[in-house]
Design a protein around this motif. Sequence first.
Motif, mmCIF file in Angstrom:
data_model
loop_
_atom_site.group_PDB
_atom_site.id
_atom_site.type_symbol
_atom_site.label_atom_id
_atom_site.label_comp_id
_atom_site.label_asym_id
_atom_site.label_seq_id
_atom_site.Cartn_x
_atom_site.Cartn_y
_atom_site.Cartn_z
ATOM 1 N N TYR A 140 1.038 -0.958 -0.016
ATOM 2 C CA TYR A 140 -0.167 0.043 -0.018
ATOM 3 C C TYR A 140 1.446 1.042 -0.106
ATOM 4 O O TYR A 140 2.192 1.097 1.119
ATOM 5 C CB TYR A 140 -1.383 -0.346 1.275
ATOM 6 C CG TYR A 140 -1.839 -1.119 1.362
ATOM 7 C CD1 TYR A 140 -2.084 -2.264 2.843
ATOM 8 C CD2 TYR A 140 -2.215 -1.863 0.027
ATOM 9 C CE1 TYR A 140 -2.245 -3.295 2.858
ATOM 10 C CE2 TYR A 140 -2.848 -2.962 0.164
ATOM 11 C CZ TYR A 140 -3.086 -3.407 1.943
ATOM 12 O OH TYR A 140 -3.757 -4.235 2.105
ATOM 13 N N PHE A 143 -4.209 1.433 -3.272
ATOM 14 C CA PHE A 143 -3.946 0.175 -2.282
ATOM 15 C C PHE A 143 -4.462 -0.653 -4.030
ATOM 16 O O PHE A 143 -3.697 -1.546 -3.834
ATOM 17 C CB PHE A 143 -5.448 0.401 -1.331
ATOM 18 C CG PHE A 143 -5.200 1.492 -0.427
ATOM 19 C CD1 PHE A 143 -6.612 1.789 -0.012
ATOM 20 C CD2 PHE A 143 -4.098 1.262 0.017
ATOM 21 C CE1 PHE A 143 -6.539 3.077 0.858
ATOM 22 C CE2 PHE A 143 -4.480 2.525 1.351
ATOM 23 C CZ PHE A 143 -5.024 2.701 1.855
ATOM 24 N N ARG A 178 3.003 0.475 3.145
ATOM 25 C CA ARG A 178 2.232 -0.428 4.181
ATOM 26 C C ARG A 178 2.533 -1.393 3.749
ATOM 27 O O ARG A 178 1.694 -1.826 2.444
ATOM 28 C CB ARG A 178 1.407 -0.096 5.257
ATOM 29 C CG ARG A 178 0.479 -0.644 6.028
ATOM 30 C CD ARG A 178 -0.616 0.250 6.981
ATOM 31 N NE ARG A 178 -1.671 0.263 5.965
ATOM 32 C CZ ARG A 178 -2.242 -0.752 5.643
ATOM 33 N NH1 ARG A 178 -2.073 -1.709 6.781
ATOM 34 N NH2 ARG A 178 -3.753 0.044 5.315
ATOM 35 N N SER A 183 -5.984 4.590 12.609
ATOM 36 C CA SER A 183 -6.606 4.426 11.142
ATOM 37 C C SER A 183 -7.501 3.826 12.364
ATOM 38 O O SER A 183 -7.029 2.997 13.360
ATOM 39 C CB SER A 183 -5.065 3.871 11.000
ATOM 40 O OG SER A 183 -4.925 2.681 11.343
ATOM 41 N N PHE A 184 -7.990 2.805 11.021
ATOM 42 C CA PHE A 184 -9.143 2.012 11.147
ATOM 43 C C PHE A 184 -8.346 0.270 10.854
ATOM 44 O O PHE A 184 -7.905 0.244 10.452
ATOM 45 C CB PHE A 184 -10.510 2.090 10.162
ATOM 46 C CG PHE A 184 -11.219 2.583 10.694
ATOM 47 C CD1 PHE A 184 -11.427 4.257 9.645
ATOM 48 C CD2 PHE A 184 -11.963 2.518 11.823
ATOM 49 C CE1 PHE A 184 -12.642 5.478 9.615
ATOM 50 C CE2 PHE A 184 -13.356 4.236 11.775
ATOM 51 C CZ PHE A 184 -13.013 5.008 10.747
ATOM 52 N N MET A 185 -8.757 -0.731 11.597
ATOM 53 C CA MET A 185 -8.611 -1.623 10.362
ATOM 54 C C MET A 185 -8.740 -1.830 9.481
ATOM 55 O O MET A 185 -10.193 -1.301 9.453
ATOM 56 C CB MET A 185 -8.512 -2.561 12.233
ATOM 57 C CG MET A 185 -7.496 -2.564 12.987
ATOM 58 S SD MET A 185 -6.120 -2.068 13.284
ATOM 59 C CE MET A 185 -5.087 -3.688 11.802
ATOM 60 N N GLY A 186 -7.563 -2.470 9.129
ATOM 61 C CA GLY A 186 -8.764 -3.789 7.867
ATOM 62 C C GLY A 186 -7.624 -2.868 7.172
ATOM 63 O O GLY A 186 -6.108 -2.119 7.054
ATOM 64 N N ARG A 187 -7.192 -3.837 5.720
ATOM 65 C CA ARG A 187 -6.720 -3.589 4.557
ATOM 66 C C ARG A 187 -6.661 -2.373 3.982
ATOM 67 O O ARG A 187 -5.506 -1.215 4.070
ATOM 68 C CB ARG A 187 -6.817 -4.477 3.579
ATOM 69 C CG ARG A 187 -6.788 -6.157 3.913
ATOM 70 C CD ARG A 187 -7.299 -6.615 2.707
ATOM 71 N NE ARG A 187 -6.469 -6.882 2.086
ATOM 72 C CZ ARG A 187 -6.649 -7.266 0.450
ATOM 73 N NH1 ARG A 187 -7.626 -7.964 0.085
ATOM 74 N NH2 ARG A 187 -6.506 -7.290 -0.368
ATOM 75 N N THR A 223 -6.698 0.906 4.176
ATOM 76 C CA THR A 223 -6.795 2.359 5.528
ATOM 77 C C THR A 223 -5.592 3.758 5.067
ATOM 78 O O THR A 223 -4.370 2.548 4.945
ATOM 79 C CB THR A 223 -7.056 1.291 6.565
ATOM 80 O OG1 THR A 223 -6.110 0.525 7.407
ATOM 81 C CG2 THR A 223 -8.709 0.333 7.087
#
Lengths: 114, 113
Positions: free
Chosen positions: A32, A51, A94, B94-98, B100
């Motif tokens: 990402y 993404f 990331r 941050s929010f959790m998750g891919r 984000t």
Amino acid sequence: AQSVTQPDIHITVSEGASLELRCNYSYGATPYLFWYVQSPGQGLQLLLKYFSGDTLVQGIKGFEAEFKRSQSSFNLRKPSVHWSDAAEYFCAFRTEGGYQKVTFGTGTKLQVIP
Amino acid sequence: KAGVTQTPRYLIKTRGQQVTLSCSPISGHRSVSWYQQTPGQGLQFLFEYFSETQRNKGNFPGRFSGRQFSNSRSEMNVSTLELGDSALYLCASSFMGRNTEAFFGQGTRLTVV
């Protein structure tokens, strides 16, 4: 090793000129990708993110970036720079398995001359 | 919607002392990460917390520690301060998750004298 490289430490452009900041990453898959901007003494502001999907992403303040998988690059561009764009720009990534840990490049300081 | 809030903004401490920095994440964000920024080393990841648990840790000595509370607010502590700990400490939430992204606070500028 996972890393991100910003080869240009300083860049000077004239106001109204176009801008391209380079970023290359080293990772076995597609990470990402992000660009952040930091004004002196301030925190980091997210300019744009990638993404998946369309490889040309639009961000705030007129910035865009293009993801090129073959070159492991995510260069930031702006067609016409304003004096207020003078700041330090950080490319970052990331990985999916890295939770929310972000790895940053060393930054590129942008100077804008009138 | 309020952003990430870090307190205090500036801090001056003496070598050998300890310091606690605070971070309030964006409402609804449960992941909080900390970073150290210095001119020589750039931005370096310290640690990440989610649901009061440390999920990830960077390469820093044990003098650096943190915690997260049930309301997702986080603190980091540095004990036995050294001159080299002078830095801008940034917190991100941050929010959790891919798909984000992390949102950063203004940072705490720590000066060790």
